[in-house]
Design an enzyme around this catalytic site. Structure first.
Site, mmCIF file in Angstrom:
data_model
loop_
_atom_site.group_PDB
_atom_site.id
_atom_site.type_symbol
_atom_site.label_atom_id
_atom_site.label_comp_id
_atom_site.label_asym_id
_atom_site.label_seq_id
_atom_site.Cartn_x
_atom_site.Cartn_y
_atom_site.Cartn_z
ATOM 1 N N LYS A 96 -5.544 7.797 2.103
ATOM 2 C CA LYS A 96 -4.138 8.247 2.148
ATOM 3 C C LYS A 96 -3.513 7.774 0.844
ATOM 4 O O LYS A 96 -3.100 6.629 0.719
ATOM 5 C CB LYS A 96 -3.427 7.612 3.355
ATOM 6 C CG LYS A 96 -2.228 8.361 3.906
ATOM 7 C CD LYS A 96 -1.088 8.584 2.942
ATOM 8 C CE LYS A 96 -0.228 7.376 2.675
ATOM 9 N NZ LYS A 96 0.766 7.615 1.587
ATOM 10 N N GLU A 139 10.081 -9.213 -7.004
ATOM 11 C CA GLU A 139 9.243 -8.350 -7.845
ATOM 12 C C GLU A 139 10.112 -7.194 -8.336
ATOM 13 O O GLU A 139 10.725 -6.488 -7.536
ATOM 14 C CB GLU A 139 8.068 -7.800 -7.019
ATOM 15 C CG GLU A 139 7.187 -6.871 -7.827
ATOM 16 C CD GLU A 139 6.001 -6.317 -7.034
ATOM 17 O OE1 GLU A 139 6.146 -6.007 -5.843
ATOM 18 O OE2 GLU A 139 4.913 -6.200 -7.640
ATOM 19 N N GLU A 173 2.302 9.326 -1.827
ATOM 20 C CA GLU A 173 2.882 10.678 -1.853
ATOM 21 C C GLU A 173 3.595 10.952 -3.179
ATOM 22 O O GLU A 173 3.995 12.071 -3.456
ATOM 23 C CB GLU A 173 3.831 10.882 -0.658
ATOM 24 C CG GLU A 173 5.038 9.953 -0.601
ATOM 25 C CD GLU A 173 4.741 8.601 0.068
ATOM 26 O OE1 GLU A 173 3.659 8.021 -0.178
ATOM 27 O OE2 GLU A 173 5.622 8.116 0.806
ATOM 28 N N CYS A 186 0.619 -4.306 -10.949
ATOM 29 C CA CYS A 186 0.670 -5.535 -10.139
ATOM 30 C C CYS A 186 0.210 -6.731 -10.961
ATOM 31 O O CYS A 186 0.383 -7.866 -10.561
ATOM 32 C CB CYS A 186 -0.189 -5.387 -8.904
ATOM 33 S SG CYS A 186 -1.906 -5.185 -9.320
HETATM 34 P P1 NAD Z 1 4.500 0.913 -1.274
HETATM 35 O O1 NAD Z 1 4.271 -0.303 -0.457
HETATM 36 O O2 NAD Z 1 5.844 1.545 -1.257
HETATM 37 O O3 NAD Z 1 3.470 2.076 -0.842
HETATM 38 C C1 NAD Z 1 2.089 1.840 -0.725
HETATM 39 C C2 NAD Z 1 1.516 2.801 0.301
HETATM 40 O O4 NAD Z 1 2.124 2.538 1.567
HETATM 41 C C3 NAD Z 1 1.782 4.273 -0.009
HETATM 42 O O5 NAD Z 1 0.628 5.010 0.278
HETATM 43 C C4 NAD Z 1 2.937 4.626 0.907
HETATM 44 O O6 NAD Z 1 2.919 5.976 1.311
HETATM 45 C C5 NAD Z 1 2.719 3.717 2.095
HETATM 46 N N1 NAD Z 1 3.987 3.328 2.748
HETATM 47 C C6 NAD Z 1 5.196 3.178 2.164
HETATM 48 N N2 NAD Z 1 6.111 2.814 3.078
HETATM 49 C C7 NAD Z 1 5.472 2.719 4.246
HETATM 50 C C8 NAD Z 1 5.895 2.362 5.572
HETATM 51 N N3 NAD Z 1 7.154 2.034 5.846
HETATM 52 N N4 NAD Z 1 4.965 2.350 6.545
HETATM 53 C C9 NAD Z 1 3.686 2.682 6.280
HETATM 54 N N5 NAD Z 1 3.233 3.021 5.051
HETATM 55 C C10 NAD Z 1 4.117 3.040 4.047
HETATM 56 O O7 NAD Z 1 4.053 0.552 -2.766
HETATM 57 P P2 NAD Z 1 4.216 1.424 -4.072
HETATM 58 O O8 NAD Z 1 5.667 1.438 -4.458
HETATM 59 O O9 NAD Z 1 3.498 2.707 -3.955
HETATM 60 O O10 NAD Z 1 3.399 0.531 -5.130
HETATM 61 C C11 NAD Z 1 3.943 -0.564 -5.809
HETATM 62 C C12 NAD Z 1 3.654 -1.859 -5.096
HETATM 63 O O11 NAD Z 1 2.248 -2.024 -4.956
HETATM 64 C C13 NAD Z 1 4.113 -3.081 -5.874
HETATM 65 O O12 NAD Z 1 4.671 -3.994 -4.968
HETATM 66 C C14 NAD Z 1 2.832 -3.625 -6.494
HETATM 67 O O13 NAD Z 1 2.837 -4.997 -6.784
HETATM 68 C C15 NAD Z 1 1.864 -3.315 -5.413
HETATM 69 N N6 NAD Z 1 0.503 -3.288 -5.948
HETATM 70 C C16 NAD Z 1 -0.288 -4.345 -5.676
HETATM 71 C C17 NAD Z 1 -1.571 -4.380 -6.182
HETATM 72 C C18 NAD Z 1 -2.469 -5.534 -5.889
HETATM 73 O O14 NAD Z 1 -3.626 -5.440 -6.239
HETATM 74 N N7 NAD Z 1 -2.016 -6.612 -5.277
HETATM 75 C C19 NAD Z 1 -2.049 -3.316 -6.965
HETATM 76 C C20 NAD Z 1 -1.205 -2.240 -7.208
HETATM 77 C C21 NAD Z 1 0.080 -2.235 -6.699
#
Ligand code: NAD
Length: 500
Positions: free
Chosen positions: A178, A386, A181, A286
């Site tokens: 998944k 962050e 989006e 990240c």
């Molecule tokens: P996000 O948490 O908004 O989304 C991640 C995934 O979760 C997406 O596929 C999204 O559709 C889904 N999602 C979003 N809201 C949801 C909900 N309420 N319920 C269920 N699923 C949901 O993150 P993002 O904005 O896409 O990415 C940035 C974040 O990811 C930053 O916090 C970054 O630090 C983190 N990140 C961490 C790493 C790591 O290795 N630790 C690597 C890359 C990114």
């Protein structure tokens, strides 16, 4: 052009593009132009069921496919990805905004994991101990889990899925991915590539969607594990919900990475590294450096060097290959820019303000230039949260100890770096700091594929990091077998544990 004329990005189920029955869609922006360029379907429960059923149906054959055959397909996938990575980079830049060379960089890091996975037979071997008791052997075998779910973030639309699916597929699992989006096309492109490489239909599925798709995967009984990467609040939710539904789970969360600079460090190297790691991919990494902890008396000299370098950065449309592209959405850009106002209100000094900068691109793009803030109070949300954008904070500290205490008191523990020419200080740092990935005179310590990627504390929920040996352990389950083949020396009845 109306919304209905826009290209529609669909699911990939049973080896083909599939429409959604939900009728729901979400906009996919071109961040450099600030317009909706495509739309992506959002799954409903019946789409989730179809995706999971297809992956479950493909599992028996795929898990019984010989290691040699699986390896051949992985090698073909590696060759195709390497040959055609330019196409994928252009897709990433058009939906994410990062500059083309950086999109190429994320593919290169993903390719490393594919290359690791091609050697998987060695990594899923069991152990064997002969004669643990007289005539008794013990050995272990590692088998795949079944259907595994991967949920990925927007900031690495190719690399993060590639951290997991080559390993999962090599180990004999079938995958439902998944993707975010916000930039969903890279996943479909990789699905088509798998098909070309000869992967049987159903082994790799892409389910487009939002929370509905995620919750469907978290609760579907056939899905045996969840690998999640995203923000910390969602990672925690994923971890708790998936565990409650009996799944194996690794949930990688957010970060606030500090770079500790000791007075003996080479300040030109520090300034280059802080600018590269602070503003690369517009800070949407990240492993971005978000805070420079300058051990006095070097802060003034360092700020001067940082300011000089920031002045040379070119911001613009990633396809024109400037240094830095736009942010992912207008909403995110405004949120990040809000931290600059907050910094001023909290008494910090904004040395370089990225608002209202000149860009080589469309005015309507989601621009925010590199921003440098000095004297950030550690009580400010600019320091504690962050930001995930091109905002680099400098915090002045009196000593090495004060710097390490700040790092260790934070709630994240993803990455950190120390810059020094003192080997003893670096050695002490790596021992004392409560962080999962550490750089010594290296700013973005993303481990190579044969190590594993993951942080501590609220940067990783669950015990298994991504890829490397831990990745293969996560995607396999072990059986331990104790066996005795009858020989004439049967010892008669003995109800105790065997002792010799
Ligand atoms: P996000 O948490 O908004 O989304 C991640 C995934 O979760 C997406 O596929 C999204 O559709 C889904 N999602 C979003 N809201 C949801 C909900 N309420 N319920 C269920 N699923 C949901 O993150 P993002 O904005 O896409 O990415 C940035 C974040 O990811 C930053 O916090 C970054 O630090 C983190 N990140 C961490 C790493 C790591 O290795 N630790 C690597 C890359 C990114």
């Amino acid at each position: 052009m109306t919304d209905t004329d826009l290209p529609l990005i669909r699911h990939w189920i049973d080896g083909a593009l599939r429409d959604s029955s939900s009728g729901r869609t979400s906009p996919v922006f071109d961040p450099a132009r600030g317009v909706v360029a495509k739309r992506v379907v959002l799954a409903d429960r019946s789409d989730v069921d179809a995706a999971v059923a297809s992956a479950a149906a493909a599992f028996p054959d795929w898990s019984e496919t010989s290691l040699a055959r699986r390896q051949t397909i992985l090698f073909r996938f590696r060759e195709l990805l390497n040959e055609r990575k330019g196409e994928l980079a252009a897709i990433i830049t058009s939906e994410h905004g990062k500059v083309l060379s950086d999109a190429g960089g994320e593919i290169a890091r993903g390719l490393e994991v594919v290359e690791l996975a091609t050697g998987f037979p060695h990594l899923i071997k069991g152990d064997h101990s002969e004669n643990v008791s007289t005539g008794v052997d013990v050995y272990s075998i590692k088998q795949p889990l079944g259907v595994v779910g991967i949920i990925s973030p927007f900031n690495f639309p190719a690399m993060v899925p590639l951290w997991f699916f080559p390993v999962a597929i090599a180990a004999g699992n079938t995958v439902v991915l998944k993707p975010s989006e916000k930039d969903p096309s890279a996943s479909i492109w990789m699905a088509e590539l798998w098909k070309e490489a000869g992967l049987p239909d159903g082994v790799f599925t892409v389910l487009q969607g939002d929370k509905v798709a995620v919750d469907g995967l978290l609760t579907a009984p056939e899905v045996r594990s969840i690998s999640f990467v995203g923000s910390t609040p969602i990672a925690q939710y994923i971890y708790e919900t998936a565990a409650k539904h009996g799944k194996r789970v690794q949930a990688l969360g957010g970060a606030k990475n500090h770079m500790l600079v000791l007075p003996d460090a080479d300040l030109d190297l520090v300034a280059d590294s802080a600018v590269n790691a602070g503003f690369g991919s517009a800070g949407e990494r990240c492993m971005a450096v978000s805070v420079v902890l300058a051990v006095e008396p070097i802060a003034d000299a360092l700020i001067e060097k940082l300011t000089e370098r920031i002045g040379t950065l070119r911001i613009g449309d990633g396809l024109r290959n400037p240094d830095m592209g736009p942010l992912i959405t207008g909403e995110h850009r405004d949120k990040v820019a809000g931290y600059i106002d907050l910094a001023i209100a909290d008494g910090a000094s904004v040395v370089v303000d990225g608002r209202g900068i000149d860009v080589d691109g469309d005015e309507a793009g989601f621009w925010l230039g590199p921003t440098l803030i000095d004297n950030v109070p550690t009580t400010s949300r600019v320091y504690t949260e962050e930001i995930f954008g091109p905002v680099l904070s400098v915090v002045r500290v009196a000593s090495y100890e004060a710097g390490v205490e700040l790092i260790n008191s934070g709630r994240f523990g993803n990455g950190t770096a120390i810059f020094t020419n003192d080997g003893g200080a670096a050695r002490r740092f790596q021992h004392e700091v409560q962080v999962g990935m550490i750089g010594v005179n290296v700013p973005i310590p993303v481990p190579v594929a044969y190590y594993s990627f993951g942080g501590w504390k609220q940067s990783l929920f669950g015990s298994a990091k991504a890829y490397g040996i831990q990745g293969f352990d996560f995607f396999t389950q072990e059986k331990a077998i104790t066996s005795r083949w009858l020989d004439p020396s049967h010892g008669g009845i003995n109800l105790g544990f065997p002792q010799n």
